[in-house]
Design an enzyme around this catalytic site. Structure first.
Site, PDB file in Angstrom:
ATOM      1  N   ARG A  88      29.055  33.117  38.111  1.00  0.00           N
ATOM      2  CA  ARG A  88      29.892  33.267  39.302  1.00  0.00           C
ATOM      3  C   ARG A  88      29.295  32.574  40.521  1.00  0.00           C
ATOM      4  NH1 ARG A  88      33.640  37.175  37.554  1.00  0.00           N
ATOM      5  NH2 ARG A  88      34.694  38.150  39.292  1.00  0.00           N
ATOM      6  N   ARG A 127      49.630  42.953  38.432  1.00  0.00           N
ATOM      7  CA  ARG A 127      48.708  43.633  37.532  1.00  0.00           C
ATOM      8  C   ARG A 127      48.288  44.994  38.107  1.00  0.00           C
ATOM      9  NH1 ARG A 127      43.200  40.500  36.184  1.00  0.00           N
ATOM     10  NH2 ARG A 127      42.541  41.319  38.180  1.00  0.00           N
TER      11      ARG A 127
HETATM   12  P1  AMP Z   1      36.277  40.384  37.035  1.00  0.00           P
HETATM   13  O1  AMP Z   1      36.673  41.444  36.057  1.00  0.00           O
HETATM   14  O2  AMP Z   1      35.630  39.198  36.373  1.00  0.00           O
HETATM   15  O3  AMP Z   1      37.394  40.008  37.965  1.00  0.00           O
HETATM   16  O4  AMP Z   1      35.112  41.017  37.948  1.00  0.00           O
HETATM   17  C1  AMP Z   1      35.355  42.155  38.759  1.00  0.00           C
HETATM   18  C2  AMP Z   1      34.201  42.361  39.729  1.00  0.00           C
HETATM   19  O5  AMP Z   1      32.971  42.522  39.002  1.00  0.00           O
HETATM   20  C3  AMP Z   1      33.932  41.212  40.685  1.00  0.00           C
HETATM   21  O6  AMP Z   1      34.757  41.266  41.844  1.00  0.00           O
HETATM   22  C4  AMP Z   1      32.456  41.448  41.031  1.00  0.00           C
HETATM   23  O7  AMP Z   1      32.302  42.513  41.937  1.00  0.00           O
HETATM   24  C5  AMP Z   1      31.887  41.912  39.693  1.00  0.00           C
HETATM   25  N1  AMP Z   1      31.397  40.784  38.855  1.00  0.00           N
HETATM   26  C6  AMP Z   1      31.917  40.367  37.661  1.00  0.00           C
HETATM   27  N2  AMP Z   1      31.208  39.341  37.148  1.00  0.00           N
HETATM   28  C7  AMP Z   1      30.220  39.087  38.045  1.00  0.00           C
HETATM   29  C8  AMP Z   1      29.171  38.136  38.108  1.00  0.00           C
HETATM   30  N3  AMP Z   1      28.997  37.220  37.125  1.00  0.00           N
HETATM   31  N4  AMP Z   1      28.343  38.169  39.180  1.00  0.00           N
HETATM   32  C9  AMP Z   1      28.493  39.073  40.156  1.00  0.00           C
HETATM   33  N5  AMP Z   1      29.484  39.995  40.182  1.00  0.00           N
HETATM   34  C10 AMP Z   1      30.340  40.018  39.142  1.00  0.00           C
END
Ligand code: AMP
Length: 193
Positions: A88, A127
């Site tokens: 990320r 969603r």
């Molecule tokens: P996602 O399900 O990928 O949309 O992730 C949801 C939330 O999880 C994000 O808004 C971040 O707060 C956290 N998150 C997920 N992947 C990462 C990552 N690789 N690095 C840092 N935070 C993450």
């Protein structure tokens, strides 16, 4: 081994396309977002630490995410891994390279799902009606997109420089998008042989 990172803004359809790719190439699925949500749901010490950060739509610390990824890569990498939502930021991308090298492998490519911003917001609000995710609300969505633009977009340049970045149109018919992704990956596999 086929290791693929799926890249795109929140709402770009990474989850949907991941499922298809995992089946098609028989990969181990790694979603850092999902793993972090599980920690929160189970109220683990880590979950309690990260809940407010995730509810605010911010990225959690690299240290936490990298440790998770290392454990998964170490434990299960038969045919390869599909990374959804990781790396990320550029520091995570550099770490991923190092981790994969440590286990004697590397990234085949990063597939970027490109979707217009208005469509991303529309999808996430849609969603929100069923996801039960506390970060699928208008205020947090804005923050998540801001985090994406500031911290995650530079990852695209990182992989462009390595010749691993493959953009795919992520707006339109889901099957068509899947087909385009598979075509790109198959091409890359042949190139790497
Ligand atoms: P996602 O399900 O990928 O949309 O992730 C949801 C939330 O999880 C994000 O808004 C971040 O707060 C956290 N998150 C997920 N992947 C990462 C990552 N690789 N690095 C840092 N935070 C993450």
């Amino acid at each position: 081994m086929i290791n693929i990172a799926l890249f795109g803004a929140p709402g770009a359809g990474k989850g949907t396309q991941s499922k298809m790719l995992v089946e098609k190439y028989n990969l181990t699925y790694v979603s850092t977002g999902e793993a972090l949500r599980k920690e929160i749901a189970e109220k683990t010490p880590l979950g309690l630490r990260i809940k407010d950060i995730m509810d605010a739509g911010q990225l959690v610390s690299d240290e936490i995410v990298v440790e998770m990824i290392d454990k998964i890569i170490a434990g299960n990498t038969r045919n390869g891994v599909l990374f959804d939502g990781f790396p990320r930021n550029v520091a995570q991308a550099e770490t991923l390279d190092r981790l994969l090298a440590k286990y004697g492998t590397s990234l085949l490519c990063m597939i970027s799902l490109d979707v217009p911003r208005e469509e991303l917001v529309r999808r996430m609000l849609e969603r929100a009606k069923t996801s039960g995710r506390s970060d699928d609300n208008e205020e947090t969505i804005k923050n998540r997109l801001r985090e994406y633009e500031n911290k995650t977009l530079p990852v695209a340049d990182y992989y462009k420089a390595k010749g691993l970045y493959i953009p795919v149109n992520g707006f339109g018919d889901i099957q068509e998008i899947s087909k385009n992704i598979i075509d790109m990956i198959d091409k890359k596999i042949v190139e790497n042989k």
